[in-house]
Design an enzyme around this catalytic site. Structure first.
Site, short mmCIF file in Angstrom:
data_model
loop_
_atom_site.label_atom_id
_atom_site.label_comp_id
_atom_site.label_asym_id
_atom_site.label_seq_id
_atom_site.Cartn_x
_atom_site.Cartn_y
_atom_site.Cartn_z
N ASP A 94 0.80 -1.23 0.00
CA ASP A 94 0.00 0.00 0.00
C ASP A 94 0.83 1.28 0.00
O ASP A 94 0.31 2.36 0.29
CB ASP A 94 -0.94 0.00 1.21
CG ASP A 94 -0.20 0.07 2.53
OD1 ASP A 94 0.94 -0.42 2.60
OD2 ASP A 94 -0.77 0.61 3.49
N GLU A 95 2.11 1.19 -0.34
CA GLU A 95 2.95 2.38 -0.27
C GLU A 95 4.10 2.26 -1.26
O GLU A 95 4.66 1.18 -1.44
CB GLU A 95 3.49 2.55 1.16
CG GLU A 95 4.20 3.85 1.40
CD GLU A 95 4.56 4.03 2.89
OE1 GLU A 95 4.86 5.14 3.28
OE2 GLU A 95 4.51 3.01 3.63
#
Length: 352
Positions: A94-95
């Site tokens: 998610d990053e």
């Protein structure tokens, strides 16, 4: 992404929207993998024991993780990134860091680029994201948390060094809880405090990390966004519902973790030469056993056997075992031909 796992669950189940949600298992030794923003208002955080989370928020709704879904959404998001740059360095599902210097879409500024990317993520996945924009990775990482959720923040070259001085060092990427506590004992609580310490002082107390702390206190970070950065290991671990002393039960747990790791290796077509087994005893003492091999661990059965051989060096266990993990590392694209010949390079690490 904003509370990624929990947000995916709330997106897919309308009944969860507006509710305090934790992704994980509400069992005695469960751990929160992610918490929704509603849950965070009660002090629930990722990596928190489930029992602690429930004490803080008795209404907390636990949802079983669906990592196949999270990976699929992550692929959607990375496909969006690829429309803006080839320089993408993932940090997790998610990053990621993006270098958008090229301005492939003619948006003029990194601010406009981040805004358009976030809008597309929302339109295509139904999820919100936050962005940090700056002239280096350290500051962009800090900035990405500054307007969460669903916001963005820019740190310009003119404001960077002074802005860092205002922040608590506990927020700095690369300063974990143990280091932050040590810095506090030394009178270092803010970026300004860190900047005031000489490089010699930092070397005396922090060794090889001194140069990094000295640089980030001044807003300096020369690391490039590296899309070719290779994954160094793949691992999986589990905490048992009760402390185990029976070897067959322990071995069953190790085999489940080996199978989890193998599933990733097979999908990624990435095979390593080193297998590590991690064991945490009931007193929280951690021991690892590693063994490297002359050729790649290229089949599930070889990984299973290597994992069993390592954990069996700890039998009979001196105390009950609460956690086991298996990791494969030392990835190599070389030949997998020939017999598996162990080098018997074993290492043990123990810590409380």
């Amino acid at each position: 992404m904003d509370a990624f796992y929990a947000s995916v669950e709330q997106r897919d189940d309308p009944a969860l929207r507006g509710q305090p949600v934790a992704v994980g298992y509400a069992v005695a030794r469960g751990v929160v993998a992610a918490a929704s923003y509603e849950a965070r208002r009660y002090g629930v955080r990722s990596a928190m024991p489930s029992v602690t989370a429930l004490r803080r928020c008795p209404e907390l709704v636990f949802v079983k993780p669906r990592f196949d879904v999270y990976r699929a959404v992550s692929r959607q998001i990375h496909a969006i990134f690829a429309d803006y740059t080839d320089l993408i360095q993932p940090l997790s599902l998610d990053e990621a860091y993006l270098d958008v210097t090229e301005d492939r879409r003619g948006l003029a500024t990194a601010w406009a680029t981040a805004k358009e990317i976030r809008a597309r993520i929302l339109a295509e996945t139904g999820l919100t994201a936050s962005a940090g924009i700056s002239y280096n990775k350290f500051l962009a990482k800090l900035a990405s948390d500054h307007r969460k959720p669903n916001g963005q923040f820019a740190v310009t070259p003119e404001m960077g060094p002074a802005w860092v001085e205002t922040l608590p060092v506990a927020r700095f990427h690369g300063v974990g809880p143990v280091t932050a506590a040590k810095m506090k004992r030394l009178g270092i609580e803010t970026g300004a405090d860190l900047r005031a310490r000489s490089l010699a002082f930092l070397r005396e107390h922090f060794g090889s990390a001194a140069e990094w702390y000295h640089a980030i206190a001044r807003g300096e970070d020369d690391r490039p966004v590296d899309p070719s950065r290779e994954r160094k290991s793949s691992g999986s671990e589990t905490t048992f519902d009760r402390d185990l002393t029976d070897p067959p039960e322990i071995e069953a747990g190790v085999l489940r973790m080996a199978d989890d790791v193998w599933a990733w290796c097979e999908k990624a077509q990435a095979f390593g030469r080193t297998v590590t087994v991690k064991v945490k005893f009931q007193d929280f003492r951690i021991v690892t056993r590693s063994r490297s091999h002359t050729v790649l661990v290229s089949t599930q059965e070889l990984l299973r056997q290597a994992s069993l051989d390592l954990v069996r060096t700890l039998f009979p266990p001196e105390k009950g075992i609460r956690l086991v993990g298996v990791t494969v590392s030392n990835f190599d694209a070389g030949s997998t031909d020939g017999a598996l010949l162990p080098l018997f390079e074993e290492r043990e690490a123990a810590m409380i």
